[in-house]
Structures are given as C-alpha cells and as structure tokens.
Design an enzyme around this catalytic site. Structure first.
Site, PDB file in Angstrom:
ATOM      1  N   ASP A  96       6.023   2.843   6.718  1.00 22.88           N
ATOM      2  CA  ASP A  96       6.098   2.171   5.411  1.00 22.88           C
ATOM      3  C   ASP A  96       6.338   3.178   4.283  1.00 22.88           C
ATOM      4  O   ASP A  96       7.177   2.958   3.396  1.00 22.88           O
ATOM      5  CB  ASP A  96       4.798   1.391   5.123  1.00 22.88           C
ATOM      6  CG  ASP A  96       4.620   0.201   6.054  1.00 22.88           C
ATOM      7  OD1 ASP A  96       5.476   0.010   6.937  1.00 22.88           O
ATOM      8  OD2 ASP A  96       3.622  -0.523   5.901  1.00 22.88           O
ATOM      9  N   SER A 115       0.845  -1.210   0.000  1.00 19.50           N
ATOM     10  CA  SER A 115       0.000   0.000   0.000  1.00 19.50           C
ATOM     11  C   SER A 115       0.871   1.247   0.000  1.00 19.50           C
ATOM     12  O   SER A 115       0.567   2.230  -0.675  1.00 19.50           O
ATOM     13  CB  SER A 115      -0.950   0.011   1.207  1.00 19.50           C
ATOM     14  OG  SER A 115      -0.233   0.007   2.419  1.00 19.50           O
TER      15      SER A 115
HETATM   16  N1  LIG Z   1      -0.233  -2.716  -6.983  1.00 14.77           N
HETATM   17  C1  LIG Z   1      -1.276  -2.135  -6.381  1.00 14.77           C
HETATM   18  N2  LIG Z   1      -2.199  -1.472  -7.104  1.00 14.77           N
HETATM   19  C2  LIG Z   1      -3.238  -0.886  -6.492  1.00 14.77           C
HETATM   20  N3  LIG Z   1      -3.482  -0.929  -5.170  1.00 14.77           N
HETATM   21  C3  LIG Z   1      -2.621  -1.571  -4.411  1.00 14.77           C
HETATM   22  C4  LIG Z   1      -1.468  -2.208  -4.960  1.00 14.77           C
HETATM   23  N4  LIG Z   1      -0.793  -2.771  -3.947  1.00 14.77           N
HETATM   24  C5  LIG Z   1      -1.497  -2.502  -2.814  1.00 14.77           C
HETATM   25  N5  LIG Z   1      -2.589  -1.779  -3.078  1.00 14.77           N
HETATM   26  C6  LIG Z   1      -3.599  -1.299  -2.105  1.00 14.77           C
HETATM   27  O1  LIG Z   1      -3.091  -1.565  -0.813  1.00 14.77           O
HETATM   28  C7  LIG Z   1      -3.967  -2.471  -0.098  1.00 14.77           C
HETATM   29  C8  LIG Z   1      -3.134  -3.449   0.721  1.00 14.77           C
HETATM   30  O2  LIG Z   1      -2.614  -2.731   1.785  1.00 14.77           O
HETATM   31  P1  LIG Z   1      -2.297  -3.352   3.196  1.00 14.77           P
HETATM   32  O3  LIG Z   1      -1.727  -2.245   3.972  1.00 14.77           O
HETATM   33  O4  LIG Z   1      -3.476  -4.070   3.758  1.00 14.77           O
HETATM   34  O5  LIG Z   1      -1.174  -4.442   2.886  1.00 14.77           O
HETATM   35  P2  LIG Z   1       0.383  -4.248   2.633  1.00 14.77           P
HETATM   36  O6  LIG Z   1       0.666  -2.788   2.489  1.00 14.77           O
HETATM   37  O7  LIG Z   1       0.755  -5.125   1.510  1.00 14.77           O
HETATM   38  O8  LIG Z   1       1.031  -4.825   3.979  1.00 14.77           O
HETATM   39  P3  LIG Z   1       1.643  -4.010   5.253  1.00 14.77           P
HETATM   40  O9  LIG Z   1       0.833  -2.768   5.407  1.00 14.77           O
HETATM   41  O10 LIG Z   1       1.462  -4.953   6.406  1.00 14.77           O
HETATM   42  O11 LIG Z   1       3.058  -3.797   4.908  1.00 14.77           O
HETATM   43  C9  LIG Z   1      -4.762  -3.160  -1.164  1.00 14.77           C
HETATM   44  O12 LIG Z   1      -6.027  -3.531  -0.620  1.00 14.77           O
HETATM   45  C10 LIG Z   1      -4.893  -2.078  -2.238  1.00 14.77           C
HETATM   46  O13 LIG Z   1      -5.965  -1.220  -1.925  1.00 14.77           O
HETATM   47  C1  LIG Z   2       1.360  -2.780  11.395  1.00 15.07           C
HETATM   48  C2  LIG Z   2       2.180  -1.560  11.009  1.00 15.07           C
HETATM   49  O1  LIG Z   2       2.970  -1.187  12.123  1.00 15.07           O
HETATM   50  C3  LIG Z   2       3.155  -1.868   9.891  1.00 15.07           C
HETATM   51  C4  LIG Z   2       2.547  -2.321   8.609  1.00 15.07           C
HETATM   52  O2  LIG Z   2       3.582  -2.548   7.685  1.00 15.07           O
HETATM   53  C5  LIG Z   2       1.224  -0.451  10.635  1.00 15.07           C
HETATM   54  C6  LIG Z   2       1.893   0.915  10.521  1.00 15.07           C
HETATM   55  O3  LIG Z   2       2.977   1.121  11.065  1.00 15.07           O
HETATM   56  O4  LIG Z   2       1.263   1.792   9.918  1.00 15.07           O
HETATM   57 MG   LIG Z   3       0.181  -1.391   4.001  1.00 12.19          MG
END
Ligand SMILES: Nc1ncnc2c1ncn2[C@@H]1O[C@H](COP(=O)(O)OP(=O)(O)OP(=O)(O)O)[C@@H](O)[C@H]1O
Ligand SMILES: C[C@@](O)(CCO)CC(=O)[O-]
Ligand SMILES: [Mg+2]
Length: 394
Positions: free
Chosen positions: A202, A144
């Site tokens: 992030d 994300s």
């Molecule tokens: N390539 C992409 N294209 C469009 N939207 C995306 C893409 N990658 C991620 N997203 C958006 O980000 C969301 C995922 O975010 P989420 O924060 O839940 O997971 P993450 O960022 O992969 O993991 P984390 O936050 O734990 O590092 C998806 O539901 C979507 O809305």
């Molecule tokens: C779970 C969390 O700590 C990390 C997600 O990659 C959420 C955040 O810091 O925003």
């Molecule tokens: Mg995320």
C-alpha cells in the site's frame, strides 16, 4: 526553522489481486486511485508541534522540549517500532495499552514517525500539520498508507533528509527516485504502527503511484496497463486491516496444508492477470474481459476461504452478478470496499441500474480512474477549492 507553507498529497490504492497473500511473500497487483490524502505543513509557534486530523477527530499539540526529552528516552538503533517504544509513546500521549481506535493509531503513528525521523535527520520541528483525506478511513483503499506516505514526505523534508523540490512559481513537484525510496521506507514504518504486519504494497503505491506488481519488497511498475473501467463500492462495514491480517495468519498456522495451496493459487492469479493486462491493447475490446472476470470470481472465493469475506461483500457480488457484472473485495476485506469490472460494452443503463441496487443496500458507489500519480508536493494556492476549504476548516 521551517518557514514555508506547502502541501503534500498521496493517493489511495486498489488491489486488483493478491491482498493478504502478499503479506506472505506472494505477488500482488495494485493501482493508485484518484482519491488522495492531503497534508498541509505550516511554520508553527516556536517550540510547539501541532497536529490536526479531522478524519479521526484528533487535535493535539506538544512542546518540542518535552518531545526531545521523550525521544532521548526511547532512542533505539533499529528503524522499526519496538514494543517498548510504542508503550512509551502511548503513555506519553495518554493512549491506553491495546487501544486500536482510529484516533489512537493515527496519533501513535504520528508521534513515532516524528520522533524517529527527527532523531535520525534533524531536530523535532516546530510546525503545524493538518491531514485531511478524500479516502474513506478503514475501507480497504489504503487510507493508512496514504496518511503514512504524506507524513513521511513532510517530516523528511522538514528535517532536511530530502529536498524541497518545489521552485517559486511552480504548482506541483515530485521527488527523485532516491528520495521516493526513503519516503517509502519511512511510510512503511508508519504502516507498521497502524497495521502490525504490513506487506508494504500500500505504501509503495502511495509513494510511486501508477500500477505496479509487488512481491516481498520488490516493486515493478507494470509495463502497460489498459484503461480499465472500475466501479468502487463501499459497503460502509467498518473493519481493521490489523485484525484481518492477524486472522489470516492464525488460519494458516492452524491449517497449513489446506491454506498454503490457496495462497499459491492467489499468487498464480496475480501472475496470470499481469500477463493478460500487459498483452491487452491500450483500449481493450469486450472479448478481453471474460478472463479478467473469471479471475475476479475465483479470487473472491479464495478470499472467503481465507476468512476475510463478509455478508455485505457477498451481497455486493450477488447484486452486481444480477447485472452480469463481476466483483471482488479489495484491500483487507471483512467489509470495506469491493471492485466491479465494467467491460466497455456494458450499457450505461446497466451500470446505472447496478449502482441503484447497490445504493439500495446502503452502499456507496462511484466509478473511478486508476493509475494516479504518487506522492506529490503542492503549492497550497494550487489546490482545489474543496481541498483548501477542508484544510482551512481544520
Ligand atoms: N485521514 C486520516 N487521518 C489520520 N489517520 C488516518 C487517516 N486515514 C487513515 N488513518 C489511520 O489509518 C487507520 C485505518 O487503516 P486500515 O489499514 O485499517 O484501513 P485502510 O488503510 O483504509 O484499508 P486497507 O489497509 O485495507 O487498504 C485508521 O484507524 C487511522 O489510524
Ligand atoms: C490485506 C493487505 O494485503 C492489503 C491491505 O490493503 C495487507 C498488506 O498487504 O499489508
Ligand atoms: Mg491500511
């Protein structure tokens, strides 16, 4: 009117320590990953803004006069997305209230960033945007944030708020520190739309890359990071960072006296780990590893106490422990990815055997390099054939 065809990329991240605690102001240590998200920007048909997001199955196009009118209706003074603004965007895009599917959140974040950035710095642009990623979506590797960083950089550049630093004949370029600070602050707003209550770690890694310490908005690059070998394993169990972060908050409100010491202990692990990493030589020998392995084990237990573990992650830890390797979840947990430390004296056979056992559980795993560069501007022809192909197919 935007006239060039360019690409922007941003890396995913691995959190070594401090996930969840960082949302509550504790220290996190995070490193950029050699898996990236790519955004291709092209001049669009006059009066149209189009977006294609193959990873989440979105292909949308709007006329810019309609977007300009919507922008006028929802204009607000604050840079943060308000409930009313997001409700108006949902209604415009036909997204049901409370919808949390990846495609809904990705579309909402796109519209919010596009309208908020253009309201402050320029006009709604007539451009064609495609975003494709090497990162698994929603697996703990900052997909994300990489998405939000790419969008922020591209939209700020199109609206003239930051320069286009790529000279003719160059293949890649980066922005100035001041411009990176602006990109990071808008990417944080995009993360807010997707996550609800992000800490900002992030998007900071996606913007600056490398290895950094993050606490309450303060970003400090780590002085020296040794070459760490890390095995990344995706359990492929889907989860939402937003839901997991909200669950931790609930637990802390319910049992503050029990949970706050856990957060303090995670904070101490991050700080101790930073000292250990900064004192290690560039190519550490095996005797430096036992303490890093113990930190992984302790933090994994803490994350289970916070309620962000998952049977798939327990399995991952058990399988690697059977090969004398130590693992913890990374990112929001609840499934998603885990990381395993590979000390330099680990035999290639042991790594191979661990990988095979993890694959036999239905997981996917690969060795990774950490400390990749942050957000980067590319000339499209310099992208790899695989990335070009993926962007062109979309
Ligand atoms: N390539 C992409 N294209 C469009 N939207 C995306 C893409 N990658 C991620 N997203 C958006 O980000 C969301 C995922 O975010 P989420 O924060 O839940 O997971 P993450 O960022 O992969 O993991 P984390 O936050 O734990 O590092 C998806 O539901 C979507 O809305
Ligand atoms: C779970 C969390 O700590 C990390 C997600 O990659 C959420 C955040 O810091 O925003
Ligand atoms: Mg995320």
């Amino acid at each position: 009117m935007w006239a060039r065809e360019l690409a922007v990329s941003a890396p995913g991240k691995v959190i070594l320590h401090g996930e969840h605690a960082v949302v509550l102001g504790k220290v996190a240590l995070a490193v950029a990953l050699d898996l990236r998200t790519f955004l291709r920007l092209r001049p669009g048909a006059e009066g149209r803004l189009s977006v294609c997001l193959p990873g989440v199955g979105v292909r949308r196009s709007w006329d810019t006069p309609g977007l300009r009118a919507l922008r006028g209706r929802i204009a607000g003074k604050s840079k943060s997305p308000s409930v009313e603004q997001l409700d108006a965007l949902r209604e415009f895009a036909g997204i049901a209230a409370g919808a949390s599917a990846p495609e809904s959140l990705a579309t909402l974040a796109f519209l919010y960033m596009c309208l908020a950035i253009s309201a402050k710095y320029g006009d709604v642009p007539s451009v064609d945007i495609v975003v494709w990623s090497e990162l698994p979506t929603g697996a703990g590797l900052g997909s994300s944030a990489a998405y939000a960083v790419c969008l922020a950089a591209a939209l700020l550049m199109v609206c003239g708020a930051i320069s286009c630093p790529l000279q003719e004949g160059e293949s890649t370029a980066r922005w100035t520190e001041e411009e990176l600070t602006l990109i990071n602050s808008w990417a944080f707003q995009g993360e807010r739309v997707i996550h609800g209550n992000p800490s900002g770690v992030d998007n900071a890694v996606g913007t600056w890359g490398g290895a950094l310490r993050y606490q309450a908005g303060k970003i400090t690059p780590l002085k020296r990071v040794p070459t760490l070998r890390i095995l990344l394993t995706n359990t492929k169990v889907p989860r939402s960072t937003k839901v997991l972060v909200a669950g931790v908050k609930e637990k802390i409100l319910k049992f503050p006296a029990i949970m706050n010491p856990v957060l303090d202990s995670i904070d101490a692990i991050s700080q101790e780990c930073q000292s250990v990493l900064e004192a290690m030589p560039a190519n550490p020998s095996p005797e430096h590893y036992p303490v890093l392995e113990e930190f992984f084990d302790i933090n994994q237990h803490h994350l289970n106490v916070l309620g962000v573990g998952h049977p798939s992650l327990d399995r991952l830890c058990q399988v690697t422990a059977s090969h004398s390797l130590h693992s913890k979840l990374t990112g929001a947990g609840g499934g998603g990815c885990g990381i395993t430390l590979l000390p330099p004296d680990t035999s290639p056979l042991a790594v191979e055997a661990a990988k095979q056992d993890l694959c036999a559980c239905g997981f996917e795993c690969w060795e990774t390099k950490i400390g990749a560069p942050g957000v980067t501007l590319h000339c499209c022809s310099s992208l790899s054939a695989q990335v070009l192909h993926a962007l062109a197919r979309s």
